[in-house]
Enzyme design. Structure first.
Site, PDB file in Angstrom:
ATOM      1  N   LYS A 128     -74.371 109.002  53.427  1.00 38.58           N
ATOM      2  CA  LYS A 128     -74.150 108.934  54.875  1.00 38.58           C
ATOM      3  C   LYS A 128     -73.503 110.245  55.364  1.00 38.58           C
ATOM      4  CE  LYS A 128     -71.273 106.712  58.182  1.00 38.58           C
ATOM      5  NZ  LYS A 128     -69.850 106.621  58.036  1.00 38.58           N
ATOM      6  N   ASP A 146     -75.144 103.937  59.211  1.00 33.18           N
ATOM      7  CA  ASP A 146     -73.768 103.450  59.272  1.00 33.18           C
ATOM      8  C   ASP A 146     -73.808 101.965  59.613  1.00 33.18           C
ATOM      9  OD1 ASP A 146     -74.427 103.276  61.905  1.00 33.18           O
ATOM     10  OD2 ASP A 146     -72.892 104.642  62.639  1.00 33.18           O
TER      11      ASP A 146
END
Ligand code: SF4
Length: 216
Positions: A128, A146
């Protein structure tokens, strides 16, 4: 969503992209305040399990106290822990930031690398965070998964997966590449305002006629 999309499904995805563009625009914005690639990297490491607003409050002073990667590499861990204490997981984050800064200084000539392989090899950097850097700093098409992207992509019927990496690959098959970076920004904005985890307000949502979870 099916691995091979039907024409109808592609059209629905495109309509959703257009609705998101109309509502939120097409500018790439970054909610984490920063003036350089390394500042964004550190802010993103700090942002795990923490709001961007809280991270921005902390980094305002932090980047004055530690004005370079070298300063972070030389930081005292206990002191850095105190500096970032109001952010969750401050012990781990402090340890990772120092280790990450040390490697950037010694092995990457104090530059933030561009490839996902190099980025995820740094302490505290997962896919991420790596994709935040690739998208925001290097403008490489990539999808940041996310909590908002995970939740809302499921609601929109784009994925049934739970694993962020699987979701990322599934979304890469479904979404037009020119929307990969924007999708995350748009979905964060939607997830913070209308489609919140606790109370999705489908009646107010501009996606309600395209969203299988809306009941419309
Ligand atoms: S219609 Fe409802 S569930 Fe679907 S994205 Fe909008 S708020 Fe979320």
């Amino acid at each position: 969503m099916a691995k091979r999309m039907t024409k109808k499904e592609k059209e629905r995805v495109n309509r959703i992209m257009k609705l998101l563009d109309n509502e939120y625009g097409t500018d790439n914005i970054c909610y984490l305040e920063h003036n350089s690639a390394w500042q964004l990297l550190i802010a993103t490491i700090l942002s795990a399990q923490c709001t961007d607003a809280r991270v921005n409050i902390v980094t305002k002073d932090l980047f004055v106290k530690y004005p370079s990667l070298e300063a972070f590499a030389a930081a005292d861990q206990k002191e850095l822990e105190e500096d970032i204490r109001s952010i969750g997981f401050y012990r781990n984050k402090s340890k990772n930031i120092i280790a990450c800064a040390k490697r950037l200084v010694t092995e990457f000539n104090s530059e933030v690398p561009e490839t996902i392989e190099d980025l995820v090899s740094l302490a505290g950097v997962g896919r991420k965070t790596a994709n935040v850097i690739r998208g925001n700093v290097f403008n490489q098409p990539c999808i940041v998964v996310d909590t908002h992207v995970k939740r809302i992509s499921k609601k929109l019927g784009f994925t049934k997966e739970d694993d962020p990496e699987k979701i990322e690959y599934e979304l890469m098959k479904i979404l037009p590449q020119d929307h990969w970076i924007l999708y995350n920004l748009h979905i964060i904005t939607l997830g913070r305002s209308i489609c919140t985890a606790r109370n999705p307000q489908c009646e107010k949502c501009f996606l309600k006629y395209e969203c299988p979870s809306s009941g419309y």
